[in-house]
Scaffold this active site. Structure first.
Site, short mmCIF file in Angstrom:
data_model
loop_
_atom_site.label_atom_id
_atom_site.label_comp_id
_atom_site.label_asym_id
_atom_site.label_seq_id
_atom_site.Cartn_x
_atom_site.Cartn_y
_atom_site.Cartn_z
N ARG A 151 0.65 -1.33 0.18
CA ARG A 151 -0.12 0.01 0.02
C ARG A 151 0.70 1.29 -0.39
O ARG A 151 1.69 1.49 0.71
CB ARG A 151 -0.45 0.08 1.37
CG ARG A 151 -1.60 -1.46 1.43
CD ARG A 151 -2.52 -0.83 2.19
NE ARG A 151 -3.66 -2.07 3.14
CZ ARG A 151 -4.22 -2.52 3.97
NH1 ARG A 151 -3.85 -1.87 5.41
NH2 ARG A 151 -4.74 -3.68 4.00
N ASP A 203 1.03 5.56 0.07
CA ASP A 203 0.06 6.83 0.61
C ASP A 203 -0.20 7.55 -0.22
O ASP A 203 -0.02 7.64 -1.40
CB ASP A 203 1.18 7.56 1.97
CG ASP A 203 1.73 6.90 3.13
OD1 ASP A 203 0.69 5.21 3.73
OD2 ASP A 203 2.94 7.14 3.57
N TYR A 239 12.91 1.61 -3.07
CA TYR A 239 12.02 2.66 -2.41
C TYR A 239 13.18 3.71 -3.03
O TYR A 239 14.17 3.62 -2.97
CB TYR A 239 11.47 3.08 -1.35
CG TYR A 239 10.04 2.13 -1.74
CD1 TYR A 239 8.93 2.72 -1.97
CD2 TYR A 239 9.39 1.13 -1.40
CE1 TYR A 239 6.76 2.74 -1.41
CE2 TYR A 239 8.42 0.35 -0.78
CZ TYR A 239 7.23 1.09 -0.73
OH TYR A 239 6.07 0.81 -1.12
N ARG A 268 9.40 7.49 4.44
CA ARG A 268 9.22 8.99 4.71
C ARG A 268 9.98 9.35 6.40
O ARG A 268 10.80 10.33 6.10
CB ARG A 268 8.44 8.70 5.13
CG ARG A 268 7.77 8.63 3.13
CD ARG A 268 6.11 9.16 3.45
NE ARG A 268 5.33 10.74 3.89
CZ ARG A 268 4.41 10.93 3.65
NH1 ARG A 268 3.57 9.93 3.65
NH2 ARG A 268 4.48 11.87 4.64
#
Length: 262
Positions: free
Chosen positions: A52, A54, A112, A199
Site C-alpha cells: 500500500r 500513502d 523505494y 519517509r
C-alpha cells in the site's frame, strides 16, 4: 468456469489520490484499477497489491494480482484496462501466473526511491514529483547515518503511530544516498516496509545532512525504538515505489529503472 490468476504491473502518479488502498470517501488508485479491470472482464474484479502506498506517493513498479473466470490475452488486460484509467495511472504488463503466486506474500524484496530537491528555491515543473529542502544537505553525512540502518533491526523508531504491522522487524539489504546537482536520491531496499518507514528514514537523514545531528545519532534513534526521538516524516511527494522482486520461477518482467530527473 475455472478462474485464472493474472498478475499485472501498475504505475501511477499519486498526487491526486488518497493512496493505493480503496477508501469509502476518497479517490484511490485501487478503486480506479478495479473499476477499469472490471470493465475489461465484464465482471467485478478485486485486486491484491504488493504494498500500500500513502496519499501522494508514486509508483513505477507496483504489482497486483486478481482471480477471474474471464479469458483475455495479456495485451487485452493491459491495453483494455489502461484505456479505462485516467492519464496518471497505467497498466504496464500482464500475464497469467500460478495459483500460488501472491502479489504481497510472494514478494522477496521491495525497492523505494526518495527524491529530494535541495536548493533555496522551491520546485516548479518538479512540483509534486520531488520533496523540497532549502537548507544545504551533505549527502556523505546522510550516507554515513544511513549505514547504521543496514541489516535486520526493530524499526519501531521509523514506523508511523498508526502502523498496523504485527511487528517492526525488517531487513534492509541496501540503502544508498547520492547527489546529482541539486537532487539527492535515497534508495532503500528491504524485505518489507512499515507504514511511513522510508519517509521517516528520509526525515531523519535530512536532520543529519543539515548538520543538526551527527551520523551516529541514527544508531541512537534506531536503538531507542521510539518514533518521537527521530526526524520528521518527510513529504510524500518525493517517494516512489520502484520495484518488487519475486522468485524467478514466476517469470515476471524485469522491473523498471528508478526515476531520475538529472
Amino acid at each position: 468456469m475455472t478462474e485464472v490468476r493474472v498478475a499485472m504491473g501498475v504505475e501511477y502518479a499519486g498526487t491526486g489520490y488518497a493512496g493505493w488502498q480503496q477508501q469509502n470517501h476518497a479517490d484511490s488508485v485501487q478503486a480506479r484499477v478495479e473499476t477499469a479491470l472490471s470493465r475489461v472482464a465484464d465482471a467485478p474484479v478485486r485486486v491484491m497489491a504488493a504494498g500500500r502506498t500513502d496519499a501522494g506517493v508514486h509508483a513505477l513498479g507496483q504489482v497486483i494480482h486478481f482471480d477471474t473466470p474471464a479469458r483475455r490475452k495479456p495485451h487485452g488486460w493491459r491495453l483494455g484496462g489502461t484505456t479505462h484509467l485516467p492519464g496518471d495511472i497505467a497498466l504496464t504488463w500482464a500475464q497469467e501466473v500460478p495459483s500460488d503466486f501472491h502479489a504481497r506474500r510472494s514478494a522477496v524484496h521491495r525497492h523505494y526511491r526518495y527524491v529530494l530537491l535541495n536548493r533555496p528555491v522551491r520546485p516548479g515543473w518538479l512540483q509534486g514529483r520531488v520533496a523540497w529542502f532549502w537548507k544545504p544537505l551533505d549527502a556523505a553525512r546522510m550516507q554515513a547515518g544511513a549505514d547504521y540502518l543496514l541489516g535486520e533491526h526493530d524499526f519501531t523508531s521509523f514506523r508511523a503511530v498508526a502502523c498496523q504491522a504485527a511487528h517492526a522487524h525488517r531487513a534492509v539489504s541496501s540503502i544508498r544516498v547520492q547527489r546529482s546537482g541539486d537532487l539527492i536520491y535515497l534508495d532503500v531496499s528491504a524485505n518489507a516496509f512499515l507504514h511511513h518507514m522510508v519517509r521517516n528514514i528520509a526525515g531523519t537523514l535530512v536532520t543529519v545532512g543539515s548538520g543538526e545531528r551527527e551520523p551516529e545519532w541514527v544508531a541512537d534513534v534506531l536503538a531507542a525504538r521510539d518514533r518521537t526521538v527521530g526526524g520528521m516524516t518527510a513529504p510524500a511527494d518525493g517517494l516512489y515505489m520502484v520495484a518488487v522482486d519475486y522468485p524467478e520461477r514466476f517469470g515476471l518482467p524485469a522491473p523498471p529503472a528508478p526515476p531520475r530527473f538529472a
